[in-house]
Design an enzyme around this catalytic site. Structure first.
Site, PDB file in Angstrom:
ATOM      1  N   VAL A 125       0.824  -1.203   0.000  1.00  9.67           N
ATOM      2  CA  VAL A 125       0.000   0.000   0.000  1.00  9.67           C
ATOM      3  C   VAL A 125       0.865   1.263   0.000  1.00  9.67           C
ATOM      4  O   VAL A 125       0.564   2.229  -0.712  1.00  9.67           O
ATOM      5  CB  VAL A 125      -0.967  -0.003   1.204  1.00  9.67           C
ATOM      6  CG1 VAL A 125      -1.678   1.341   1.323  1.00  9.67           C
ATOM      7  CG2 VAL A 125      -1.996  -1.115   1.055  1.00  9.67           C
ATOM      8  N   VAL A 128       2.157   1.900  -3.439  1.00  8.12           N
ATOM      9  CA  VAL A 128       1.094   2.458  -4.273  1.00  8.12           C
ATOM     10  C   VAL A 128       0.904   3.942  -3.950  1.00  8.12           C
ATOM     11  O   VAL A 128       0.700   4.773  -4.846  1.00  8.12           O
ATOM     12  CB  VAL A 128      -0.223   1.684  -4.073  1.00  8.12           C
ATOM     13  CG1 VAL A 128      -1.368   2.330  -4.849  1.00  8.12           C
ATOM     14  CG2 VAL A 128      -0.052   0.231  -4.506  1.00  8.12           C
ATOM     15  N   TYR A 129       0.982   4.268  -2.662  1.00  5.24           N
ATOM     16  CA  TYR A 129       0.845   5.657  -2.219  1.00  5.24           C
ATOM     17  C   TYR A 129       1.932   6.542  -2.838  1.00  5.24           C
ATOM     18  O   TYR A 129       1.640   7.602  -3.410  1.00  5.24           O
ATOM     19  CB  TYR A 129       0.915   5.719  -0.695  1.00  5.24           C
ATOM     20  CG  TYR A 129       1.092   7.098  -0.118  1.00  5.24           C
ATOM     21  CD1 TYR A 129       0.035   8.003  -0.093  1.00  5.24           C
ATOM     22  CD2 TYR A 129       2.323   7.502   0.402  1.00  5.24           C
ATOM     23  CE1 TYR A 129       0.202   9.282   0.436  1.00  5.24           C
ATOM     24  CE2 TYR A 129       2.497   8.769   0.932  1.00  5.24           C
ATOM     25  CZ  TYR A 129       1.433   9.651   0.948  1.00  5.24           C
ATOM     26  OH  TYR A 129       1.594  10.908   1.463  1.00  5.24           O
ATOM     27  N   LEU A 130       3.188   6.115  -2.745  1.00  2.00           N
ATOM     28  CA  LEU A 130       4.281   6.927  -3.281  1.00  2.00           C
ATOM     29  C   LEU A 130       4.170   7.069  -4.795  1.00  2.00           C
ATOM     30  O   LEU A 130       4.477   8.133  -5.352  1.00  2.00           O
ATOM     31  CB  LEU A 130       5.631   6.305  -2.904  1.00  2.00           C
ATOM     32  CG  LEU A 130       6.005   6.380  -1.429  1.00  2.00           C
ATOM     33  CD1 LEU A 130       7.327   5.659  -1.185  1.00  2.00           C
ATOM     34  CD2 LEU A 130       6.098   7.822  -0.938  1.00  2.00           C
ATOM     35  N   LYS A 133       1.230   9.588  -5.416  1.00  2.00           N
ATOM     36  CA  LYS A 133       1.664  10.966  -5.166  1.00  2.00           C
ATOM     37  C   LYS A 133       2.608  11.443  -6.268  1.00  2.00           C
ATOM     38  O   LYS A 133       2.525  12.596  -6.719  1.00  2.00           O
ATOM     39  CB  LYS A 133       2.359  11.069  -3.803  1.00  2.00           C
ATOM     40  CG  LYS A 133       1.463  10.810  -2.607  1.00  2.00           C
ATOM     41  CD  LYS A 133       0.363  11.837  -2.454  1.00  2.00           C
ATOM     42  CE  LYS A 133       0.834  13.143  -1.891  1.00  2.00           C
ATOM     43  NZ  LYS A 133      -0.301  14.081  -1.650  1.00  2.00           N
TER      44      LYS A 133
END
Length: 218
Positions: A125, A128-130, A133
């Site tokens: 997760v 996926v976040y990085l 962004k």
């Protein structure tokens, strides 16, 4: 100035609203739930009820009309899954940028994350976040109608702000109190000479106003 903040109930956003309203700016914060409105009013901001995961560009642009600056500080949050990293951390940022262009709000500041990279590898997760962004940041930087600045803080803490920071294109890893992130954001909003810069932020030894002036125009 009139400043509209996406993710108006976030921990950084609430701090930023207090800073901006205390200096006399008119602040509006976009929130998803009506019950969050009292917290914004207490911070000196006008709550705007709007879901950035389902709103249209036109709906968001209507709330940006007449603003002098827009700040994207929304996030899916640490408890969310990969799907919402895409719909909020990437999708809502793209929507907010498109709406700012539509409303002709040039000054656009993004709260990103250190390590954000559209080419970041991995399926966890946080990976996926990085990536989300990074994709959002890349989209914003392609908008010629925006005077954008992207801020990538290090690890966020709830310690009291010191007002002493390190703000550079590349700082290396480190932490930063949310108080100091909010103070930097307020300075960036007010410093259009930082347009076109992607900046990393950690605690350091330079006063906030000096740190912003030192990168302005670079």
């Amino acid at each position: 100035m009139r400043i509209v903040i996406a993710g108006g109930h976030g921990q950084i956003a609430l701090r930023l609203e207090r800073v901006l309203s205390a200096r006399g700016d008119e602040v509006a914060g976009i929130i998803r739930r009506a019950e969050q409105g009292d917290d914004l009013r207490a911070a000196g901001a006008e709550p705007v009820l709007l879901d950035l995961e389902s709103a249209s560009v036109e709906e968001v642009a209507a709330h940006l009309q007449g603003a002098d600056a827009a700040v994207f500080a929304a996030g899916a949050g640490p408890g969310s899954g990969a799907a919402r990293k895409d719909t909020v951390d990437r999708g809502a940022a793209v929507l907010f940028a498109d709406a700012a262009v539509r409303a002709r709000v040039r000054r656009f500041v993004v709260v990103s994350s250190m390590g954000a990279d559209p080419a970041h590898q991995g399926d966890d997760v946080f990976d996926v976040y990085l990536r989300a962004k990074g994709e959002a940041d890349a989209y914003v930087t392609r908008q010629e109608a925006l005077d954008w600045t992207i801020l990538r803080p290090g690890a966020l803490t709830d310690e009291a702000g010191t007002g002493l920071v390190r703000l550079e294109a590349h700082t290396g890893r480190g932490s930063i109190p949310r108080d100091d992130v909010a103070t930097i954001l307020a300075e960036l909003v007010d410093t259009p000479a930082t347009a076109g810069l992607t900046l990393e932020l950690i605690s350091g030894s330079t006063p906030v106003s000096v740190a912003v002036k030192s990168v302005a125009g670079n």
